[in-house]
Motif scaffolding. Structure first.
Motif, PDB file in Angstrom:
ATOM      1  N   ALA A 654     -18.903  17.194  25.440  1.00 48.17           N
ATOM      2  CA  ALA A 654     -17.680  17.165  26.235  1.00 48.17           C
ATOM      3  C   ALA A 654     -17.814  16.019  27.224  1.00 48.17           C
ATOM      4  CB  ALA A 654     -17.478  18.485  26.957  1.00 48.17           C
ATOM      5  N   ASP A 656     -15.407  12.638  29.466  1.00 46.62           N
ATOM      6  CA  ASP A 656     -14.083  12.257  29.940  1.00 46.62           C
ATOM      7  C   ASP A 656     -13.382  11.392  28.904  1.00 46.62           C
ATOM      8  OD1 ASP A 656     -15.115   9.630  30.237  1.00 46.62           O
ATOM      9  OD2 ASP A 656     -15.839  10.138  32.241  1.00 46.62           O
ATOM     10  N   SER A 657     -12.156  11.011  29.206  1.00 52.42           N
ATOM     11  CA  SER A 657     -11.339  10.295  28.225  1.00 52.42           C
ATOM     12  C   SER A 657     -11.854   8.905  27.919  1.00 52.42           C
ATOM     13  CB  SER A 657      -9.888  10.211  28.729  1.00 52.42           C
ATOM     14  OG  SER A 657      -9.849   9.529  29.990  1.00 52.42           O
ATOM     15  N   GLY A 658     -12.793   8.417  28.694  1.00 50.74           N
ATOM     16  CA  GLY A 658     -13.282   7.069  28.455  1.00 50.74           C
ATOM     17  C   GLY A 658     -14.515   7.014  27.599  1.00 50.74           C
ATOM     18  N   THR A 660     -16.598   8.580  23.874  1.00 50.97           N
ATOM     19  CA  THR A 660     -16.621   9.323  22.608  1.00 50.97           C
ATOM     20  C   THR A 660     -18.077   9.496  22.209  1.00 50.97           C
ATOM     21  OG1 THR A 660     -14.505   8.384  21.929  1.00 50.97           O
ATOM     22  CG2 THR A 660     -15.885   9.380  20.219  1.00 50.97           C
ATOM     23  N   ARG A 684     -15.249   3.178  26.736  1.00 53.73           N
ATOM     24  CA  ARG A 684     -14.092   2.329  26.978  1.00 53.73           C
ATOM     25  C   ARG A 684     -13.993   2.082  28.475  1.00 53.73           C
ATOM     26  NH1 ARG A 684     -12.690   5.897  23.164  1.00 53.73           N
ATOM     27  NH2 ARG A 684     -11.804   7.379  24.666  1.00 53.73           N
ATOM     28  N   HIS A 689     -20.089   7.680  32.997  1.00 50.09           N
ATOM     29  CA  HIS A 689     -19.395   8.788  32.333  1.00 50.09           C
ATOM     30  C   HIS A 689     -20.354   9.978  32.265  1.00 50.09           C
ATOM     31  CE1 HIS A 689     -16.168   6.084  30.932  1.00 50.09           C
ATOM     32  NE2 HIS A 689     -17.160   5.193  30.793  1.00 50.09           N
TER      33      HIS A 689
END
Length: 755
Positions: A654, A656-658, A660, A684, A689
């Motif tokens: 899990a 954050d959106s930045g 993978t 990204r 992160h």
């Protein structure tokens, strides 16, 4: 006037009786004759009717009654005469209401006349000291019956035996002991064809409670229950006495599995591979080599104590020794059940016999789980069974019935059909959706009128025959309403053959439960289901039943145990059946038998802690932090397995959106091993992160192990290439300038050359 016992003397006499040779052995039920049906009835002589041949008022031949008279007084009784009693002076009983009122009649009320005209029609006992007992036989010839019943009509009459004795105060004409029962009669020509279709349902259900390590607790209860007089041994012996007569067994599949565990020595729960010749879910049925910890006690109750009984202290669960009486009793019960059940009709309850009314709101998925759960012991016997649902007291609320997701037959006591909503009584062939509804006779299951044992075989049989007469009268020329009687678990198996052999085939036509259901469908019109629908909200469900339901916290713990057990099963793979074992324990922990048990929820929580300990043996260790040299890269995490078995897990991340994060799933770890697993990361944008990694089973359910780490991505590669590019450009520019200068210098004339 002859002195009568006071209630205090009655209690003292009972204590004396238990101290003499009639005392029940530890773990066994006391003799039925030693326990009067009503506490206020304290006659000094107790009389029982052990056989009545035939079970109806005969039109030819004699009526023969045998029984036993017991002195429960503190003094000796002499010259005891036993006389028949006939209730022929009043009209016969012809309705269920009259029978119910008769059962509630005071034992000392005059319901008939004692026959003393012929001294040959009596039995004599010379003397009985305190606690002594003696059998008797009274043969009533046809001439006496015709005199007593000069013009009998179709219906039910009283019949009984009165005991008159003499003590130190003399003798009077008041009965010093009584036994009563019903004597049905059907006049010639009043019936045609077969008798009333009757299904006798014998329950095999009990309290199955496991300790934290999987042993069955409270072995003293099992010892008593499996005895021939117990709540498991008694019904089994009673039903087995039917011989070739059809009988329906109402079975909780968890019960044979629990007895199989006892028969194997009551081993603790262990993670072991399933043998190739062993049914799934039965791994715990093998004797265990390890010793269990005895650091806790399970508090519980007698079977059915949740409906009014007192909690009793549990003994520590223990692995049984090879010569243990309980082990032998379990093996004997299991062997007999394996012989009897496959040849009869088995009505199968949801696994564990869960409290369906409470589960409907607290854990709606429980019914499907319980219905689909494997039953290894019944399966090994070749028993498939007919699915049914039935509470222990005949009540089910609308929510419970609506959660029945299959076409199981719903058994409801007649008391659930209130007269306001069902003025004509319980409907025949009723449906709730596609589920057939069958009304059971609660009145018959309560037995005879007493004061002798209400559930003695003869008392129960006479009550059943009387109900058949009443239904024949009510039906007239139509098909009488079938009788379905679910016997209580406390049924007295002694003289059970007397029950089965004395059922008059012209009054009672014995069938199994599916036959009644099919016949009801035909009678109600199988094609017109809309008119047969029963609104569950019209059924009676008393407020007391709501209060008695299991607490929602029990189902919360059961659901958690089911989920964790399935996760453990998932990581181990198909070669193991520990998941089925744990789910079965969770289901049994939500049984009707757990009502009123304050330890029901905590007991399931302790079992779940055992599962958590196993899952915690698979660990995950991530680095403290990772810095990527570019926007993407990889790093390693350590996975450890200290179980003695290989596992298959997955890593889920899990972030954050930045970011993978991907892992090389699935991950297979050998027993007692450690492995490094590569994790790929794609970022990204620059910055830090936070990523959380956790281990899951194959379905993505977390199993406990997790770790968190920061991943830094500064886009360092772009800067380096920019610097390198700039430097290269400057270098080539400098080289070009230098070359140009050299070329120009080479062509310029030297100052020393002559003109």
């Amino acid at each position: 006037m002859v002195r009568r016992r006071s209630r205090l003397l009655a209690g003292l006499a009972t204590a004396l009786l238990l101290a003499t040779g009639l005392q029940a052995a530890p773990g066994e039920a006391a003799p039925a004759a030693a326990t009067p049906k009503r506490a206020e009835y304290d006659a000094p002589l107790e009389v029982s009717i052990d056989s009545l041949d035939p079970g109806v008022l005969p039109r030819t031949g004699p009526l023969v009654v045998t029984g036993r008279v017991t002195n429960v007084d503190l003094e000796t009784w002499d010259r005891i005469n036993l006389y028949p009693m006939f209730g022929s002076g009043a009209p016969s009983m012809t309705s269920g209401e009259e029978l119910a009122a008769a059962v509630a009649t005071d034992p000392e009320a005059q319901v008939g006349d004692r026959y003393t005209e012929d001294l040959a029609v009596r039995a004599e006992v010379a003397s009985l000291g305190p606690g002594e007992s003696e059998a008797f036989t009274i043969r009533i010839p046809q001439r006496v019956l015709r005199q007593a019943f000069a013009n009998p009509s179709t219906g039910v009459y009283w019949f009984g035996v009165h005991a008159l004795g003499e003590n130190a105060d003399g003798r009077d004409e008041l009965a010093d002991g009584r036994a009563r029962t019903f004597l049905p009669y059907v006049a010639p020509g009043a019936r045609s064809g077969q008798g009333v279709e009757t299904a006798v349902v014998v329950p095999l259900r009990g309290r199955v409670a496991h300790s934290a390590d999987g042993e069955l607790g409270r072995t003293s209860w099992w010892d008593a229950a499996l005895s021939p007089e117990g709540t498991l041994g008694g019904p089994l012996a009673f039903g087995a006495a039917s011989g070739t007569e059809p009988v329906t067994w109402l079975v909780d599949p968890a019960l044979p599995d629990a007895v199989a565990q006892l028969a194997a020595g009551n081993p603790i729960r262990e993670i072991t591979p399933v043998a190739t010749d062993q049914p799934p879910g039965s791994e715990s049925a093998s004797p265990s080599e390890s010793e269990s910890e005895k650091d806790e006690q399970d508090d519980g109750q007698e079977d059915g104590a949740g409906e009014g009984g007192d909690d009793a202290a549990e003994v520590d669960p223990a692995t049984l020794e090879p010569d243990s009486p309980l082990l032998r009793a379990a093996q004997s019960w299991l062997q007999r059940a394996a012989t009897v059940l496959p040849d009869d009709t088995v009505a199968v309850l949801p696994y564990g016999d869960p409290d369906l009314a409470a589960a409907a709101g607290a854990l709606p998925s429980l019914y499907d789980t319980a219905r689909q759960h494997p039953a290894p012991t019944l399966g090994s016997w070749g028993v498939e069974g007919t699915p049914v649902v039935a509470s222990r007291n005949g009540y089910l609320d609308a929510g419970a019935i609506e959660k029945v997701g299959d076409d199981a037959t719903v058994l409801l006591g007649e008391q659930a059909f209130a007269a306001e909503a069902f003025p004509e009584g319980a409907p025949v062939g009723g449906l709730v959706g596609d589920r057939p509804v069958v009304a059971t006779s609660t009145a018959v299951s309560r037995g005879g009128p007493g004061p002798d044992a209400a559930l003695a075989p003869v008392a129960l049989r006479q009550r059943l025959l009387s109900e058949a007469v009443v239904r024949l009268l009510a039906a007239g020329d139509e098909r009488p309403v079938p009788i379905v009687v679910v016997l209580p678990s406390s049924i007295d198996a002694a003289d059970a053959e007397e029950f089965w052999s004395g059922l008059d085939p012209e009054l009672v036509s014995l069938v199994d439960l599916p036959t009644v259901t099919r016949a009801n469908d035909i009678a109600a019109g199988a094609g017109d289901s809309a008119e047969r629908q029963i609104d569950p909200d019209d059924l009676t469900y008393p407020e007391g039943q709501n209060a008695a339901q299991l607490d929602s916290r029990v189902f919360s713990e059961a659901g958690a145990l089911i989920r964790s057990g399935r996760s453990l099963q998932s990581i181990l793979g198909e070669g193991y059946a520990i998941g089925d074992t744990l789910v079965g324990e969770a289901l049994a922990g939500t049984s009707y038998a757990m009502r009123g048990d304050a330890d029901a929820g905590p007991r399931l929580a302790r079992s779940r802690s055992w599962v958590t300990d196993q899952l915690d043996m698979v660990s995950l260790d991530a680095p403290q932090g990772v810095t990527l040299s570019s926007s993407s890269g990889s790093f390693n995490v350590a996975i450890g397995n200290t179980l003695d078995h290989a596992v298959t897990v997955r890593i889920e991340a899990a972030a954050d959106s930045g970011a993978t994060i991907k892992a090389a799933n699935p991950i297979v770890l050998a027993a007692n091993s450690r492995s490094s697993v590569p994790i790929s990361a794609d970022m990204r944008g620059t910055g830090v992160h936070n990523v959380r990694l956790r281990l899951t089973d194959a379905d993505g359910t977390p199993i406990g192990a997790e770790d968190e780490l920061p991943i830094r991505s500064g886009q360092v590669g772009v800067v380096i290439w920019a610097i390198i590019g700039t430097g290269a450009g400057i270098l080539f520019l400098a080289i070009a300038i230098r070359l140009v200068r050299r070329f120009r210098a080479a062509r310029r004339p030297s100052a020393e050359d002559p003109a």
